[in-house]
Design a protein around this motif. Structure first.
Motif, PDB file in Angstrom:
ATOM      1  N   GLU A 198       0.827  -1.208   0.000  1.00  0.00           N
ATOM      2  CA  GLU A 198       0.000   0.000   0.000  1.00  0.00           C
ATOM      3  C   GLU A 198       0.861   1.258   0.000  1.00  0.00           C
ATOM      4  N   ARG A 232      -6.638  -0.830  -4.638  1.00  0.00           N
ATOM      5  CA  ARG A 232      -5.881   0.382  -4.298  1.00  0.00           C
ATOM      6  C   ARG A 232      -5.157   0.931  -5.521  1.00  0.00           C
ATOM      7  N   SER A 238      -6.050   4.617  -6.677  1.00  0.00           N
ATOM      8  CA  SER A 238      -4.965   5.574  -6.451  1.00  0.00           C
ATOM      9  C   SER A 238      -4.262   6.015  -7.725  1.00  0.00           C
TER      10      SER A 238
END
Length: 220
Positions: A76, A137, A141
């Motif tokens: 992450e 993610r 993102s």
């Protein structure tokens, strides 16, 4: 004489806590920036396999707890560190749709050519094949945030009269997704998989091919 105990004060007479009191510690933008910069530096120096959150915390000059409060793990953290680089992509008005497309493709290729981007992107994509939350993610993102460039470019081309106004918003949105997939996929494959340069001639030919397909889609 028996002393009297004063009656308890009423709620209205008690001092109220200030309304601007914050609960918890506010997140520091400076700390975030230092952590993400340290992550990119560690990727270049150590590579994906040797990078640890502890090393990043030391480089950034923050406590490990500061880092762990923000990111649950290495994957992450690396995604967010690379997402900042892709946020540098811009679509200034270069006078025509072809020039706009060529400009943003060159920017994208230059970002992918950075050592930290190469290391990080290949690693997190590999990790995401067995980690569904990580795939989400990456999508939110990086991918979803950059699709705005396609929408901006199309709206500008419509204002110039280079493309007809979209008659069907849902179809236009689906076409925008497809354009992004084609453009991003081609540049990633060219630079990271084939390891070939996205030079001016390649960008020009790719742009002509992309615009030919876009014109055909607009006429459907």
């Amino acid at each position: 004489m028996q002393s009297r105990t004063p009656p308890p004060s009423s709620p209205s007479s008690r001092p109220c806590p200030p309304s601007n009191v914050r609960t918890g510690r506010p997140r520091s933008a400076a700390a975030d920036e230092a952590i993400l910069e340290a992550t990119r530096a560690a990727l270049v120096e150590l590579g994906w396999s040797k990078l640890t959150l502890g090393d990043v915390a030391t480089r950034a000059g923050v406590a490990k707890t500061t880092l762990y409060r923000r990111w649950p793990g290495k994957s992450e953290l690396v995604v967010d560190a690379v997402a900042v680089l892709f946020d540098e992509l811009e679509l200034p008005d270069r006078g025509s749709l072809a020039a706009d497309v060529e400009g943003v493709v060159r920017q994208f290729a230059a970002i992918l050519d950075r050592p930290e981007t190469k290391t990080a992107l290949m690693a997190v994509v590999a990790e995401s094949t067995r980690d569904a939350p990580l795939r989400d993610r990456i999508r939110t993102s990086i991918v979803d945030r950059q699709k705005r460039l396609v929408l901006e470019g199309r709206a500008r081309a419509e204002r110039r009269g280079e493309l007809p106004p979209a008659a069907n918003p849902a179809a236009a949105a689906a076409t925008a997704d497809l354009i992004y997939d084609v453009a991003a996929g081609a540049v990633v494959h060219r630079t990271l998989v084939s390891a070939e340069p996205a030079d001016a001639e390649w960008v020009r030919r790719f742009t002509a091919l992309l615009l030919g397909g876009l014109a055909a889609a607009a006429s459907d």
